[in-house]
Design a protein around this motif. Structure first.
Motif, short mmCIF file in Angstrom:
data_model
loop_
_atom_site.label_atom_id
_atom_site.label_comp_id
_atom_site.label_asym_id
_atom_site.label_seq_id
_atom_site.Cartn_x
_atom_site.Cartn_y
_atom_site.Cartn_z
N ALA A 232 0.82 -1.21 0.00
CA ALA A 232 0.00 0.00 0.00
C ALA A 232 0.86 1.25 0.00
CB ALA A 232 -0.92 0.00 1.23
N GLY A 233 1.99 1.21 0.68
CA GLY A 233 2.88 2.36 0.72
C GLY A 233 3.56 2.61 -0.62
N ILE A 234 3.97 1.55 -1.30
CA ILE A 234 4.57 1.71 -2.63
C ILE A 234 3.54 2.28 -3.59
CG2 ILE A 234 5.60 0.50 -4.58
CD1 ILE A 234 7.44 0.71 -2.14
N GLN A 235 2.31 1.80 -3.50
CA GLN A 235 1.24 2.33 -4.35
C GLN A 235 0.99 3.80 -4.07
OE1 GLN A 235 -1.93 -0.39 -3.42
NE2 GLN A 235 -1.25 -1.93 -4.90
N ARG A 238 3.77 5.86 -5.68
CA ARG A 238 3.57 5.95 -7.13
C ARG A 238 2.44 6.92 -7.46
NH1 ARG A 238 5.73 1.90 -10.38
NH2 ARG A 238 3.92 1.96 -11.77
N ALA A 239 1.37 6.87 -6.67
CA ALA A 239 0.24 7.77 -6.90
C ALA A 239 0.62 9.22 -6.66
CB ALA A 239 -0.93 7.38 -5.99
N ALA A 240 1.63 9.42 -5.79
CA ALA A 240 2.11 10.78 -5.49
C ALA A 240 3.16 11.24 -6.49
CB ALA A 240 2.70 10.81 -4.09
N ALA A 241 3.49 10.41 -7.48
CA ALA A 241 4.54 10.71 -8.47
C ALA A 241 5.91 10.84 -7.82
CB ALA A 241 4.19 11.96 -9.27
N MET A 242 6.13 10.06 -6.77
CA MET A 242 7.43 10.02 -6.11
C MET A 242 8.15 8.73 -6.48
SD MET A 242 6.36 11.32 -2.28
CE MET A 242 5.59 12.92 -2.00
N ARG A 243 9.46 8.72 -6.38
CA ARG A 243 10.21 7.50 -6.56
C ARG A 243 10.20 6.72 -5.26
NH1 ARG A 243 12.70 7.93 -11.51
NH2 ARG A 243 12.49 5.65 -11.41
N GLU A 255 6.62 -3.32 -7.03
CA GLU A 255 6.34 -2.15 -7.86
C GLU A 255 7.29 -0.99 -7.56
OE1 GLU A 255 2.30 -0.93 -7.74
OE2 GLU A 255 1.49 -2.91 -8.16
N ALA A 256 8.18 -1.14 -6.59
CA ALA A 256 9.11 -0.07 -6.23
C ALA A 256 10.16 0.12 -7.31
CB ALA A 256 9.78 -0.39 -4.90
N ASP A 257 10.75 1.32 -7.35
CA ASP A 257 11.81 1.61 -8.32
C ASP A 257 13.12 0.92 -7.97
OD1 ASP A 257 10.37 3.63 -10.01
OD2 ASP A 257 10.23 4.66 -8.08
N LEU A 258 13.32 0.68 -6.69
CA LEU A 258 14.53 -0.01 -6.22
C LEU A 258 14.11 -0.89 -5.05
CD1 LEU A 258 17.68 -0.29 -6.18
CD2 LEU A 258 17.70 1.64 -4.57
N ILE A 259 14.62 -2.11 -5.01
CA ILE A 259 14.24 -3.05 -3.95
C ILE A 259 15.49 -3.45 -3.17
CG2 ILE A 259 13.25 -5.32 -3.45
CD1 ILE A 259 11.61 -5.04 -6.02
N CYS A 260 15.38 -3.46 -1.86
CA CYS A 260 16.49 -3.88 -1.00
C CYS A 260 15.91 -4.57 0.22
CB CYS A 260 17.35 -2.69 -0.59
SG CYS A 260 16.49 -1.50 0.47
N GLN A 261 16.77 -5.00 1.11
CA GLN A 261 16.33 -5.72 2.30
C GLN A 261 16.41 -4.87 3.57
OE1 GLN A 261 14.73 -8.66 1.98
NE2 GLN A 261 15.04 -8.12 -0.17
#
Length: 275
Positions: A232-235, A238-243, A255-261
């Motif tokens: 929900a946070g990634i969505q 994206r809806a806010a036009a943020m990376r 759906e994130a632009d970069l994924i890490c642990q």
């Protein structure tokens, strides 16, 4: 003003604005100095005091940029506390509730969490308010013991480096207890803005909370990077036009632009490169 001195002036202004350098500015030492070689030397000394290299590749950010962090699962992990609080409420009301059920509550509001815990069961609004208050009382009892030791690995170093680079820092959390948790973690002084469950009406995955925090930071949404561990946070980012930087498994934050642990496994430079 010559180029080198102009650079020095910019750095002095930046340091003053960020509040890094109170010891170095005691007695307004820079105000008493003329723009000459001595002034540049003093600026270099100030940077050295704060372990910033005059010629370092880790340059101060020239444009205003913001990092906005979710709280739970990104800066700390109180998921176990949430689980125990919801579990106690569910047990008292005879509702089955598992750890797998608890995973579905990540990043959403307290009322939506209750709805998901109830599944198809129906209760009136008055009862819902009473149950949410009970759950929150159980949860806050656990929070009384939270300390800086509860920061997730790499968090403090990441926040401190970001501040040193001149990046504005904010938190955007659906929790109404966010400020209490941040106070216990002792990182409030590092943050420029905190948005919580009281800040907006529409919660994640609506973009409202992140946009609200960006507004408080006075940073355009296109210059913001969100750090999230929930779908929900990634969505919302994206809806806010943020990376976005997704923390966790691909199945959840794919759906994130970069994924890490975690913040221990990503660098400030990698996050800035998203902009």
């Amino acid at each position: 003003m010559p180029g080198g001195l102009a650079d020095a002036a910019c750095i002095v202004k930046h340091i003053r604005n960020c509040g890094w350098c109170d010891p170095c500015f005691s007695g307004n030492i820079f105000d008493r100095c003329h723009p000459n070689a001595l002034w540049v030397s003093l600026v270099k000394s100030c940077l050295c005091y704060h372990k910033v290299s005059w010629t370092s590749k880790e340059k101060l950010v020239s444009e205003k940029v913001a990092f906005i962090f979710d709280l739970d699962g990104v800066l700390t992990d109180t998921a176990e506390y949430h689980y125990l609080a919801w579990k106690r409420l569910a047990d008292e009301e005879g509702i089955p509730f598992t750890r797998e059920d608890n995973e579905q509550l990540r990043g959403v509001s307290r009322r939506e969490s209750l709805n998901r815990m109830l599944k198809d069961r129906l209760i009136d609004d008055e009862t819902a308010e009473i149950w949410m208050a009970r759950k929150n009382d159980y949860y806050r009892a656990f929070l009384a013991n939270i300390t800086p030791n509860d920061l997730l690995p790499g968090v403090l170093a990441f926040l401190e480096e970001s501040r040193r680079r001149g990046i504005c820092l904010g938190v955007g959390s659906a929790s109404r207890n966010a400020k209490e948790v941040l106070a216990g973690l002792q990182i409030l002084p590092l943050l420029n803005a905190v948005g919580d469950g009281y800040s907006v009406v529409n919660t994640k995955p609506a973009p409202d909370l992140f946009v609200w925090v960006a507004g408080r930071l006075d940073v355009p949404v296109a210059r913001c990077v969100v750090f999230e561990d929930a779908e929900a946070g990634i969505q919302a980012a994206r809806a806010a036009a943020m990376r976005s930087v997704g923390i966790g498994p691909v199945a959840r934050v794919g759906e994130a632009d970069l994924i890490c642990q975690g913040l221990a496994t990503v660098t400030v430079e990698e996050a800035l490169a998203l902009l």
